[in-house]
Scaffold this active site. Structure first.
Site, short mmCIF file in Angstrom:
data_model
loop_
_atom_site.label_atom_id
_atom_site.label_comp_id
_atom_site.label_asym_id
_atom_site.label_seq_id
_atom_site.Cartn_x
_atom_site.Cartn_y
_atom_site.Cartn_z
N SER A 166 -1.58 7.81 5.30
CA SER A 166 -0.65 8.64 4.99
C SER A 166 -0.70 9.78 6.18
O SER A 166 -0.30 9.46 7.26
CB SER A 166 -0.74 9.25 3.49
OG SER A 166 0.32 9.86 3.60
N ASP A 198 0.71 3.22 5.52
CA ASP A 198 1.73 3.92 5.08
C ASP A 198 1.82 5.57 5.60
O ASP A 198 1.73 6.42 4.98
CB ASP A 198 2.15 4.13 3.57
CG ASP A 198 3.56 4.04 3.30
OD1 ASP A 198 4.36 3.50 4.08
OD2 ASP A 198 3.66 4.87 2.28
N HIS A 236 3.23 4.23 -2.41
CA HIS A 236 2.79 4.66 -1.12
C HIS A 236 1.17 4.11 -1.20
O HIS A 236 0.95 3.89 0.25
CB HIS A 236 2.42 6.32 -1.38
CG HIS A 236 2.05 6.88 0.05
ND1 HIS A 236 2.72 6.85 1.08
CD2 HIS A 236 1.48 8.15 -0.13
CE1 HIS A 236 2.14 7.60 2.04
NE2 HIS A 236 1.36 8.50 1.51
#
EC number: 3.1.1.111
Length: 456
Positions: free
Chosen positions: A166, A190, A260
């Site tokens: 992330s 992601d 996610h």
């Protein structure tokens, strides 16, 4: 008086005990390895960076050793001759240790003989998301200074692999930017979308940040970035709405985070399993599902990219293309991997309306289905089906002609055609298998056929 035999034994054991104590008393005690866990921070503490670097080695994969500013990392078991992998977590809303980190590190050390360094920046990543974003540059500088010490010890830039989750993916990109793209590899799991979709190349992960940059996208419609940011960008199940994740906000936190975090769990699965997570370049997910992207010739010259610790993702061409979108399907649970197949149906007679046929593969009580559409006045329709087992383990194929909705009477239409299938990647027709006879399909009725394909 005869000597007591127990008294002799007592003195003998006493002598042995004295000798053993004396022989070890002069030796220095064996130092105990001190293990350090991730920090925990509350919302009020989430402004200072307080980054910690925790070293995990193949000899003790469960023990993270804190690398002090003044210490020699080699004394902690760091091996200069091995590759080095840095794992950087993302935003921590509640200031807690990432729940996935222990399993991730263990899987990394199981899959690769390497030094693993976890970057703990829980303090700097908690509280308000935008405050964590402001800490990205600071953390990038701190990691760069840390790596400079490793380079002095003889570690090569090309042996460094950063894996960022992330927001951590953009931290990795920042570090790679500071090293002018000469680090070996960056993997973004992601990469974060908010604040980064319109950011400059200097501010976010991009293909120029390492010799090879890859990104796995699983939540492009929410927390993940939509745009490609690597040499190869995997859009898993189209990059959003992962199978098995909640579809209703009533599921709470899981609804927000499941898509996610799927990138992390897919990567762990790739480290733990040998089943393929192969992807195929295509202009869009819709075009891929329609069966129009069957090989990896353009632009990879037949070397299809794969998720996991594969050199350059399995891509074997130089120079590497940039920002190539590749697509793959997965199952809803680990190990997630599937075998993609092309399925085709050829009508023997043209029809004046669209023809929809549902194809189902069965093996060991596992069923996978896809519906292909043959446009009106055309003979041929195709699509992509994903099944957990390879084609040679599929026992049966079921075909069902889906008629147009007729409320007032039952549709008794019959279509006749040939069914064929081939495993991806499809380079030629040599692996295409067709049912030996044309299939008669009556509306809404299922027809089953044995599928006999030789394993190669």
């Amino acid at each position: 008086m005869a000597p007591d035999p127990w008294e002799g034994c007592f003195w003998s054991w006493g002598l042995l005990l004295w000798l053993s104590v004396g022989s070890t008393g002069d030796a220095p005690p064996t130092p105990q390895t001190k293990c350090t866990d991730f920090q925990n921070a509350n919302l009020l503490q989430g402004t200072n960076l307080k980054a910690h670097f925790l070293l995990f080695t193949p000899s003790d994969p469960l023990c993270g050793q804190l690398v002090e500013e003044s210490s020699d990392i080699r004394n902690l078991g760091f091996n200069v001759t091995l590759g080095t992998k840095l794992v950087i977590h993302g935003f921590r809303a509640l200031g807690t240790k990432p729940s996935w980190i222990d399993k991730f590190i263990s899987a990394l050390l199981q899959a690769a003989d390497a030094n693993v360094i976890a970057v703990d920046w829980v303090y700097g990543s908690t509280g308000v998301y935008f405050s964590a974003v402001e800490n990205v540059v600071k953390l990038g500088l701190e990691i760069s200074r840390f790596l400079s010490k490793l380079l002095v010890l003889g570690v090569s830039e090309s042996s460094i692999h950063i894996i960022g989750v992330s927001l951590g993916a953009h931290v990795g990109g920042m570090v790679g930017h500071f090293y002018k793209g000469q680090l070996g590899q960056i993997t973004g799991l992601d990469p974060a979308g908010p604040e980064y979709t319109r950011a400059s190349l200097e501010e976010r992960l991009d293909p120029g940040d390492a010799l090879f940059v890859e990104a796995i996208h699983t939540d492009t419609d929410n927390l993940g970035i939509r745009i490609p940011v690597g040499h190869v960008d995997y859009y898993v199940n189209g990059g959003q709405d992962q199978p098995g994740c909640p579809t209703s906000i009533s599921a709470g936190y899981s609804y927000l985070i499941c898509d996610h975090m799927r990138a992390v769990h897919i990567y762990i699965s790739a480290l733990e399993n040998s089943c393929p997570l192969m992807a195929f370049p295509c202009t869009s997910y819709k075009v891929f599902l329609a069966g129009h992207c069957l090989d990896c010739f353009n632009p990879f010259l037949l070397s299809c990219p794969r998720i996991g610790l594969v050199e350059q993702g399995g891509v074997k061409i130089e120079p590497l293309p940039k920002e190539v979108k590749v697509y793959l399907l997965t199952t809803s649970t680990a190990p997630y991997c599937v075998h993609h197949s092309l399925v085709e149906f050829y009508l023997l007679k043209l029809r004046n309306q669209d023809t929809c046929i549902t194809v189902t593969f069965l093996s060991s009580s596992v069923a996978s289905s896809v519906t292909i559409t043959i446009p009106r006045q055309q003979r041929h329709g195709k699509g992509i089906i994903a099944h957990p087992s390879p084609q040679c383990q599929i026992n049966q194929v079921k075909l069902k002609f889906q008629p147009s909705n007729r409320v007032w009477k039952k549709d008794r239409t019959i279509v006749i055609g040939m069914f064929c299938t081939a495993p991806l990647p499809v380079h030629d027709n040599r692996r295409t298998v067709c049912l030996p006879e044309p299939v008669n399909l009556q509306a809404s009725e299922t027809v089953s056929h044995d599928l006999k394909i030789t394993c190669i």
